[in-house]
Design an enzyme around this catalytic site. Structure first.
Site, short mmCIF file in Angstrom:
data_model
loop_
_atom_site.label_atom_id
_atom_site.label_comp_id
_atom_site.label_asym_id
_atom_site.label_seq_id
_atom_site.Cartn_x
_atom_site.Cartn_y
_atom_site.Cartn_z
N GLY A 13 -29.75 13.27 63.58
CA GLY A 13 -30.70 12.87 62.55
C GLY A 13 -31.94 13.74 62.42
CB SER A 14 -32.85 17.23 63.35
OG SER A 14 -31.94 18.03 62.65
CG ASN A 15 -31.22 18.04 58.11
OD1 ASN A 15 -31.91 18.83 57.46
ND2 ASN A 15 -30.22 18.43 58.87
CG ASN A 103 -23.22 16.79 51.92
OD1 ASN A 103 -23.68 16.24 52.93
ND2 ASN A 103 -22.26 17.70 52.00
CG HIS A 105 -21.33 22.36 53.88
ND1 HIS A 105 -20.48 21.49 54.52
CD2 HIS A 105 -20.86 23.59 54.14
CE1 HIS A 105 -19.52 22.17 55.12
NE2 HIS A 105 -19.73 23.45 54.91
CG ASP A 146 -18.09 20.07 52.33
OD1 ASP A 146 -19.06 19.29 52.42
OD2 ASP A 146 -17.36 20.37 53.29
C1 GAR Z 1 -26.54 19.41 59.66
O1 GAR Z 1 -26.52 20.76 60.04
C2 GAR Z 1 -25.76 19.21 58.39
O2 GAR Z 1 -25.78 20.31 57.53
C3 GAR Z 1 -24.37 19.01 58.94
O3 GAR Z 1 -24.55 18.20 60.07
C4 GAR Z 1 -25.80 18.54 60.67
C5 GAR Z 1 -26.55 17.26 60.99
O4 GAR Z 1 -27.68 17.53 61.79
N1 GAR Z 1 -23.53 18.39 57.94
C6 GAR Z 1 -22.24 18.66 57.84
O5 GAR Z 1 -21.66 19.44 58.57
C7 GAR Z 1 -21.51 17.93 56.73
N2 GAR Z 1 -20.31 18.62 56.35
P1 GAR Z 1 -28.80 16.42 62.01
O6 GAR Z 1 -28.09 15.13 62.42
O7 GAR Z 1 -29.65 16.96 63.10
O8 GAR Z 1 -29.54 16.25 60.71
#
Ligand code: GAR
Length: 192
Positions: A13-15, A103, A105, A146
């Site tokens: 969940g950093s994003n 989304n 990616h 995607d």
């Molecule tokens: C992110 O890098 C995102 O782009 C990727 O998962 C990570 C989640 O990081 N998403 C995918 O690969 C979807 N196809 P986070 O939990 O630290 O936000």
């Protein structure tokens, strides 16, 4: 009334954290709900700490049932952000939120997308293919992995000594820098 966002996430969940930080004092856009499919995901701790309500979802009802639309409507959700969410989005949800689901990616789509292409798998594939650059793609969500219209991309170099781990760190930096701002711009255009 603010525009209420739901963030769907499956992992650390950093994003989600960066998006919450970005909109913390925003009167027009509010992070109103975290939706998660994994009871052990770090994003649920972020939700608790940040006092954002969370909803833990179960696959059968999400994919084949009502897609939790009653809960989303009850929370007044106007816009959905997928931030590391690993399940495919069912048609019921896409139809309820047309052009209102985005989304992120961790690669330059249309390369390195599709089923199974998430997180570390993507970075491993990019390095194995000998790519000299990678990046991020923010896109609308349709019924395929995607596949929806691309809204924004940003690039970074893949150095000869990059590993999947070091590339993931570069990609996360790009995501954190661009995703919250892009969400604000997309919602701003919707409201016009
Ligand atoms: C992110 O890098 C995102 O782009 C990727 O998962 C990570 C989640 O990081 N998403 C995918 O690969 C979807 N196809 P986070 O939990 O630290 O936000």
């Amino acid at each position: 009334m603010p525009v209420n966002i739901a963030i769907f996430a499956s992992g650390a969940g950093s994003n989600a954290q960066k998006i919450i930080d970005h909109f913390r004092d925003n009167e027009k856009i509010k992070v109103a709900l975290i939706v998660c499919n994994n009871p052990l995901a770090g994003v649920l701790q972020i939700a608790e700490r940040e006092k954002v309500p969370s909803l833990l979802i179960e696959r059968q009802r999400f994919v084949k049932g009502d897609a939790y639309l009653p809960e989303l409507k009850a929370a007044g959700i106007d816009f959905i952000v997928l931030a590391g969410f690993l399940w495919k989005i069912p048609t019921a949800l896409i139809d309820a939120y047309p052009q209102q689901i985005v989304n992120i990616h961790p690669a330059l789509l249309p390369k390195f997308g599709g089923k199974g292409m998430y997180g570390q798998n993507v970075h491993e594939a990019v390095i194995a293919a000998g790519e000299k650059e990678s990046g991020i793609t923010i896109h609308y969500v349709d019924g395929h992995y995607d596949n929806g219209d691309i809204i924004f991309q940003a690039k970074c170099e893949v150095a000869d000594d990059d590993t999947p781990h070091s590339l993931a760190q570069k990609i996360h930096l790009l995501e954190h820098q661009h995703f919250p701002v892009a969400i604000e711009e997309i919602i701003g255009k919707l409201k016009c």
